[in-house]
Scaffold this active site. Structure first.
Site, PDB file in Angstrom:
ATOM      1  N   GLU A 170     -62.233   1.395 120.737  1.00  0.00           N
ATOM      2  CA  GLU A 170     -62.121   2.560 119.736  1.00  0.00           C
ATOM      3  C   GLU A 170     -63.016   2.060 118.507  1.00  0.00           C
ATOM      4  O   GLU A 170     -63.825   2.802 117.855  1.00  0.00           O
ATOM      5  CB  GLU A 170     -61.047   3.259 119.449  1.00  0.00           C
ATOM      6  CG  GLU A 170     -61.201   4.278 118.598  1.00  0.00           C
ATOM      7  CD  GLU A 170     -60.197   5.317 118.203  1.00  0.00           C
ATOM      8  OE1 GLU A 170     -59.813   5.746 117.207  1.00  0.00           O
ATOM      9  OE2 GLU A 170     -59.352   5.530 119.330  1.00  0.00           O
ATOM     10  N   CYS A 178     -56.399   2.495 115.536  1.00  0.00           N
ATOM     11  CA  CYS A 178     -56.389   2.199 116.990  1.00  0.00           C
ATOM     12  C   CYS A 178     -57.377   1.366 117.534  1.00  0.00           C
ATOM     13  O   CYS A 178     -58.559   1.579 117.175  1.00  0.00           O
ATOM     14  CB  CYS A 178     -56.339   3.503 117.607  1.00  0.00           C
ATOM     15  SG  CYS A 178     -54.782   4.506 117.507  1.00  0.00           S
ATOM     16  N   ARG A 208     -63.095  10.583 120.387  1.00  0.00           N
ATOM     17  CA  ARG A 208     -63.439   9.473 119.448  1.00  0.00           C
ATOM     18  C   ARG A 208     -64.821   8.825 119.483  1.00  0.00           C
ATOM     19  O   ARG A 208     -64.979   7.687 119.498  1.00  0.00           O
ATOM     20  CB  ARG A 208     -62.615   8.324 119.926  1.00  0.00           C
ATOM     21  CG  ARG A 208     -60.911   8.871 119.469  1.00  0.00           C
ATOM     22  CD  ARG A 208     -60.719   9.236 117.923  1.00  0.00           C
ATOM     23  NE  ARG A 208     -59.251   9.516 117.909  1.00  0.00           N
ATOM     24  CZ  ARG A 208     -58.959  11.005 117.993  1.00  0.00           C
ATOM     25  NH1 ARG A 208     -60.084  11.926 118.374  1.00  0.00           N
ATOM     26  NH2 ARG A 208     -57.673  11.398 117.930  1.00  0.00           N
TER      27      ARG A 208
END
Length: 295
Positions: free
Chosen positions: A289, A219, A171
């Site tokens: 994130e 997320c 990510r």
């Protein structure tokens, strides 16, 4: 910013003044920006040149699917890439502009019986944002089939970076925040006849486990190595916990939902509460994130 507006009018680049940024994020939160500008591939470099010449702050957004904008908004120019939407196919190689939405890219690939990016199904962002954050799921990452990226650096130099020139991690990537991704090239493969079924199954699993229809930023935290952030938050007893109109999803604890007139300040408070409790219980520090756009 008078000269910027003159430039926009003279070059017929669509823009909006003192525009709410809430409508440009999937979370539906955020204050106002001085300008929201919509350049295409041919005008974006000139736009960056005039912005830099004026010494004005700017920030690039795509689908706004992984972004929290402060309630105070943004003093400067928001460059929205949605008009950067070209897709070209040659054999198994696709060149796509940074503003192409991932659902459109997936539909394009599927129609032409190509495969390699099925795991991006259900992700609502753009190609540019997905590359910067190395988006993915179900064992796929967008970097898997990436060949090269065309960028404009903060020195206004246009460069082509091969995949091996970029460091991709879970990510994340080492692409500089102030660089603008202009386009990307992907090397795909022939569909084995199961790409549609895989995408259908992936999407069904997401619908069962993620609040796809709610206002969220995806997320909130990265999964710690060998762990699930959502599982840790749930085990901390925080599912359904709420600050203002920001609610931790009952379906997936790593999603924070705007259930009404949510505020960025409440979202950030909730992040702090979650981080503190998870660390206290499990000695694990959760890492965001999502991106947070400061005022």
């Amino acid at each position: 910013m008078k000269n910027i507006e003159i430039f926009l009018k003279e070059n017929r680049i669509p823009y909006k003044k003192y525009e709410s940024l809430a409508k440009y994020t999937t979370l539906r939160i955020g204050g106002y920006a001085d300008f929201v500008v919509f350049p295409d591939e041919d005008s974006v470099l000139k736009l960056l040149e005039i912005i830099r010449h004026e010494g004005t702050a700017y920030y690039v957004i795509g689908g706004g699917s992984n972004l929290v904008v402060h309630d105070e908004g943004f003093k400067g120019v928001i460059i929205n890439t949605k008009q950067m939407k070209r897709i070209n196919l040659e054999g198994f190689t696709i060149r796509t502009s940074a503003g192409v939405m991932l659902p459109r890219l997936l539909a394009f690939v599927l129609k032409r019986k190509l495969s390699g990016i099925e795991g991006l199904i259900g992700i609502p962002g753009t190609v540019g944002g997905a590359i910067k954050g190395n988006a993915g799921s179900f064992g796929y990452e967008i970097s898997d089939c990436l060949a090269e990226v065309e960028i404009i650096t903060d020195k206004l130099e246009t460069k082509i970076l091969k995949k091996q020139d970029i460091t991709f991690q879970y990510r994340s990537s080492n692409l500089v925040e102030t660089w603008l991704i202009k386009s990307a090239t992907f090397s795909l493969k022939e569909d084995d006849g199961e790409a549609f079924n895989r995408m259908k199954q992936f999407l069904q699993r997401k619908k069962q486990t993620q609040p796809l229809r709610e206002y969220s930023a995806g997320c909130v935290f990265k999964n710690p190595e060998g762990q699930s952030a959502g599982y840790l938050i749930e085990k901390a007893g925080l599912k359904g916990f709420r600050v203002g109109d920001i609610l931790i999803s009952h379906l997936h604890a790593n999603y924070f939902i705007n259930v009404g007139k949510g505020k960025a300040n409440d979202f950030l408070k909730l992040m702090d509460i979650v981080k503190e409790k998870v660390f206290k219980l499990f000695s694990i520090e959760l890492v965001p994130e999502i991106k947070i756009l400061e005022a």
